[in-house]
Write a protein that holds these residues in place. Structure first.
Motif, mmCIF file in Angstrom:
data_model
loop_
_atom_site.group_PDB
_atom_site.id
_atom_site.type_symbol
_atom_site.label_atom_id
_atom_site.label_comp_id
_atom_site.label_asym_id
_atom_site.label_seq_id
_atom_site.Cartn_x
_atom_site.Cartn_y
_atom_site.Cartn_z
ATOM 1 N N ASN A 1 -1.202 16.103 -6.386
ATOM 2 C CA ASN A 1 -1.510 14.787 -7.068
ATOM 3 C C ASN A 1 -0.859 13.676 -6.022
ATOM 4 O OD1 ASN A 1 -2.317 15.615 -9.486
ATOM 5 N ND2 ASN A 1 -0.215 16.548 -9.873
ATOM 6 N N ALA A 2 -1.367 12.190 -6.179
ATOM 7 C CA ALA A 2 -1.214 11.194 -5.541
ATOM 8 C C ALA A 2 0.384 11.062 -5.706
ATOM 9 C CB ALA A 2 -1.867 10.021 -6.114
ATOM 10 N N LEU A 3 0.846 10.513 -4.463
ATOM 11 C CA LEU A 3 2.434 9.967 -4.471
ATOM 12 C C LEU A 3 2.517 8.852 -4.999
ATOM 13 C CD1 LEU A 3 2.918 11.126 -0.596
ATOM 14 C CD2 LEU A 3 3.422 12.368 -2.637
ATOM 15 N N TRP A 4 3.974 8.751 -5.705
ATOM 16 C CA TRP A 4 4.103 7.560 -6.308
ATOM 17 C C TRP A 4 4.786 6.368 -5.537
ATOM 18 C CZ3 TRP A 4 6.214 8.244 -12.094
ATOM 19 C CH2 TRP A 4 5.281 8.892 -12.850
ATOM 20 N N ALA A 5 4.517 5.209 -5.601
ATOM 21 C CA ALA A 5 5.133 4.121 -4.765
ATOM 22 C C ALA A 5 5.265 2.973 -5.525
ATOM 23 C CB ALA A 5 4.469 4.218 -3.467
ATOM 24 N N PRO A 6 5.999 1.947 -4.940
ATOM 25 C CA PRO A 6 5.808 0.400 -5.506
ATOM 26 C C PRO A 6 4.342 -0.126 -5.245
ATOM 27 C CG PRO A 6 7.378 0.608 -4.116
ATOM 28 C CD PRO A 6 6.985 1.993 -4.199
ATOM 29 N N SER A 7 3.717 0.081 -4.178
ATOM 30 C CA SER A 7 2.647 -0.558 -3.687
ATOM 31 C C SER A 7 2.006 0.515 -2.721
ATOM 32 C CB SER A 7 3.077 -1.804 -2.792
ATOM 33 O OG SER A 7 3.895 -2.740 -3.354
ATOM 34 N N ARG A 8 0.720 -0.023 -2.328
ATOM 35 C CA ARG A 8 -0.142 0.877 -1.704
ATOM 36 C C ARG A 8 0.091 0.597 -0.136
ATOM 37 N NH1 ARG A 8 -3.133 -1.023 -5.744
ATOM 38 N NH2 ARG A 8 -4.133 0.345 -7.247
ATOM 39 N N ASN B 1 7.806 -2.422 -0.788
ATOM 40 C CA ASN B 1 7.415 -3.238 -2.131
ATOM 41 C C ASN B 1 6.741 -4.561 -2.183
ATOM 42 O OD1 ASN B 1 7.429 -4.596 -4.726
ATOM 43 N ND2 ASN B 1 9.616 -4.012 -5.215
ATOM 44 N N GLN B 2 5.393 -4.560 -2.244
ATOM 45 C CA GLN B 2 4.830 -5.743 -1.798
ATOM 46 C C GLN B 2 4.075 -6.123 -3.233
ATOM 47 O OE1 GLN B 2 2.128 -4.949 1.263
ATOM 48 N NE2 GLN B 2 3.778 -4.339 2.548
ATOM 49 N N ARG B 3 4.422 -6.149 -4.236
ATOM 50 C CA ARG B 3 4.132 -6.226 -5.631
ATOM 51 C C ARG B 3 4.246 -7.720 -5.981
ATOM 52 N NH1 ARG B 3 4.251 -1.271 -8.912
ATOM 53 N NH2 ARG B 3 4.151 -2.501 -10.750
ATOM 54 N N ALA B 4 3.291 -8.165 -7.085
ATOM 55 C CA ALA B 4 3.327 -9.583 -7.276
ATOM 56 C C ALA B 4 3.865 -9.877 -8.615
ATOM 57 C CB ALA B 4 1.808 -10.247 -7.222
ATOM 58 N N ASP B 5 4.195 -8.674 -9.224
ATOM 59 C CA ASP B 5 4.855 -8.665 -10.573
ATOM 60 C C ASP B 5 6.310 -8.795 -10.626
ATOM 61 O OD1 ASP B 5 5.795 -6.516 -9.916
ATOM 62 O OD2 ASP B 5 4.449 -5.222 -11.484
ATOM 63 N N ALA B 6 6.880 -8.624 -12.038
ATOM 64 C CA ALA B 6 8.485 -8.990 -12.156
ATOM 65 C C ALA B 6 9.229 -7.824 -11.034
ATOM 66 C CB ALA B 6 8.777 -8.512 -13.375
ATOM 67 N N TYR B 7 8.692 -6.782 -10.845
ATOM 68 C CA TYR B 7 9.196 -5.797 -9.831
ATOM 69 C C TYR B 7 9.197 -6.096 -8.414
ATOM 70 C CZ TYR B 7 9.257 -2.714 -14.155
ATOM 71 O OH TYR B 7 9.470 -2.281 -15.423
#
Length: 639
Positions: free
Chosen positions: A111-118, A177-183
């Motif tokens: 399965n795909a690995l989990w991460a904060p960003s791609r 972590n390159q997210r644009a949301d709260a996290y």
């Protein structure tokens, strides 16, 4: 405060300030905590460890970082067995909990690995999936459910992994972590949510946090200053904090080998402890970082660097460490030399955790019981690691033992192995073994060679451990000078001019010899048939660092090359792919190839390199096995 003093952690009291940290063991059966785990942790509890953290268990089925990685959902029974086994010794036993995220493996789960960003993982190059809110909620719930299961099983609490190999660290870091949301706006949000959920699940039980406080990537990663802000945000939710360093950018940083000085995290830990001291809630701080000697651990406590000290590899080498310190015999602690050769087991061959100096580490559940002393006499021929270990075990069992060594000192090939660049700590194993056999009253005879005639008719049991001889050379010598590595390290003179190190093995010897020569100002070249110099060093975590050291030292790396001919002023190399040949100036060749077992005294029980030359680990293991075989014999042992 002393290292052996008790210490309060939340609602629990540990009998010492020494922590045995979470690490991969490959002791599992399936993905559970096995009976082998139980024996392994119980041995450290019996030896006086104050806090024991079990191998990190994945809190969600999406995480399967290595084949035998524990899964929290399958660990309840194993945790209960560990708690029961350690309880009589008073150790505080905690369940390690984590999720490897993009540093895991998709090979087992598919399965795909989990991460904060791609962001592709820098080691595997695999592109992970970016978690959405649903998966994040599952992750938080997974930590809480795993923590509840652990305390229900009888554990004193849990330790949450936000260190080098963890999804929680990946959320804290600008590298991943390159997210644009709260996290992404508040990178501590997920960690705070996890710790809050875990605290609700365990109540007043112990909650520890292992936190990477320096990713060694200041352009985007967690810096000590940023880590201070993380600590301030979570201090009220944890009972202790383990300060570590590293990220996917430098996998050798958290657990380096013997080239890195012990206690490397001391300054970082002190910096973070200063932050903790200013917090309204002040969790205890744990120093981690290759601390393997009680004196250094005690100094860290005296200097206010930490409240506890993690000494994991030291207790793999000797589970009795705390007990021996408490008894006033620290000199009897079997040394950890930080080589990583047997205790670093993230390897697709699934080796079981062990130690080159203590081969029964990881095998506690199957270790033989010592046989009753019989006051028999044993002659051990050869005073290298195999002979020394056999003599030590036999003498402890009450046997009258004599070691006869042809050289004027004990240690055998282990002594020259310690002369290789950067590997001086290996000498500590020899020094410890010699001190132990002398303490136990073993008779030592040096400078005497035993012959077949000396053994015929002896009424003593005999063990032959006479080592190895130089092995074959797969090249022609046409007048040039070739020096065996053992002769070099025994201070053979090397003429002026370019030196070629022939390294068909790819382990620490060739690399270390090249480093040693370069450090002496010599024009050094290392020749290997592999595409990377020192390929075997991947197993100890030193591969990238070793290649960096060689290049900084000015060593020329001749990769994908075979040494074919040696001439008085040059060598001939052959490309392993194209078979094209080329010449290179050379005044001498240092041969670092395989050795062969000594053919002398054939027919007698043998151990170590005279069976097959390998590493110190195999020599010590076979010496111990031979000793146990002798103790199991019935009769006079007359040949």
């Amino acid at each position: 405060m002393k290292l052996t003093d008790g210490v309060r952690l939340g609602a629990a009291t540990a009998p010492s300030r020494v922590l045995f940290g979470p690490h991969e063991t490959n002791l599992g059966r399936g993905r559970g905590i096995s009976d082998r785990h139980v024996a392994y942790y119980a041995a450290r509890a019996a030896g006086g460890a104050g806090v024991i953290v079990t191998e990190t268990a994945s809190v969600h089925a999406s995480d399967w970082p290595y084949e035998r990685a524990p899964l929290a959902a399958e660990c309840g029974g194993g945790w209960a067995a560990v708690a029961d086994a350690c309880r009589p010794h008073g150790a505080v036993v905690l369940a390690g909990l984590g999720h490897a995220g993009s540093q895991g493996s998709s090979a087992f789960s598919q399965n795909a690995l989990w991460a904060p960003s791609r962001v592709p993982d820098v080691a595997s190059r695999e592109l992970p999936m970016e978690l959405e809110q649903g998966e994040i909620d599952e992750l938080v719930e997974g930590f809480a459910a795993a923590a509840e299961s652990a305390v229900r099983a009888g554990m004193h609490g849990v330790e949450i992994e936000a260190g080098q190999h963890s999804l929680l660290r990946q959320f804290l870091s600008g590298l991943t972590n390159q997210r644009a949301d709260a996290y992404g706006e508040d990178k501590t949000l997920l960690l705070r949510d996890v710790l809050a959920a875990v605290r609700r699940a365990v109540g007043d039980r112990v909650v520890g946090l292992r936190l990477s406080c320096d990713e060694l990537a200041p352009w985007a990663g967690i810096t000590p200053e940023q880590a201070g802000g993380v600590v301030e945000a979570v201090a009220g939710r944890i009972d202790y904090l383990v300060v570590v360093r590293g990220s996917a950018m430098g996998t050798s940083a958290t657990r380096p080998d013997l080239h890195t000085e012990p206690g490397f995290n001391t300054d970082l830990c002190k910096q973070i402890r200063d932050v903790v001291s200013a917090c309204p809630a002040q969790p205890l701080v744990v120093l981690q970082g290759s601390v393997v000697e009680p004196e250094q651990a005690q100094q860290a406590l005296d200097d206010g660097v930490a409240d506890l000290v993690e000494m994991t590899r030291a207790q793999i080498a000797d589970p009795r460490l705390v007990g021996l310190v408490r008894a006033g015999h620290p000199e009897r602690i079997r040394p950890c030399v930080l080589c990583n050769q047997k205790c670093r087991v993230r390897d697709n061959r699934n080796p079981i955790v062990s130690c080159i100096g203590e081969p029964f580490s990881g095998h506690e559940s199957g270790a033989p019981e010592p046989a009753p002393a019989a006051r028999r006499e044993v002659l051990v021929v050869g005073g290298g690691p195999a002979g020394l270990e056999a003599a030590r075990v036999l003498a402890e069992g009450g046997y009258e033992v004599e070691i006869v060594e042809k050289d004027d000192r004990l240690g055998g090939t282990a002594l020259w192995a310690a002369e290789v660049g950067g590997r001086g700590r290996l000498r500590r194993i020899v020094d410890w073994l010699e001190a132990e056999v002398r303490r136990l009253g073993v008779r030592v005879t040096l400078g005497t060679e035993v012959t077949e005639a000396d053994l015929i008719g002896t009424r003593r049991d005999v063990l032959v451990a006479i080592g190895s001889v130089p092995g074959p050379r797969a090249y022609e010598i046409r007048g040039g000078l070739v020096i065996d590595v053992v002769d070099l390290l025994e201070h053979h003179a090397v003429p002026d001019g370019p030196v070629v190190v022939s390294d068909p093995v790819g382990d620490a010897v060739g690399v270390g010899v090249a480093e040693l020569l370069a450090g002496q100002g010599r024009d050094a070249v290392i020749v290997t048939q592999d595409q990377v110099v020192g390929t075997q060093l991947a197993l100890t975590g030193d591969l990238a660092d070793a290649n960096g050291r060689l290049q900084r030292a000015g060593v020329r790396l001749e990769k994908r090359s075979l040494l074919r001919e040696v001439h008085p002023d040059h060598v001939v190399l052959e490309d392993t792919f194209t078979a094209q040949r080329r010449t290179m100036p050379c005044a001498s060749v240092i041969h670092c190839g395989h050795r062969l077992s000594s053919p002398d005294l054939a027919g007698w029980p043998r151990a170590g390199d005279c069976v097959a030359p390998r590493t110190i680990h195999e020599a010590i293991l076979e010496g111990r096995r031979a000793a146990h075989e002798i103790t199991a014999l019935v009769g006079g042992g007359v040949r």
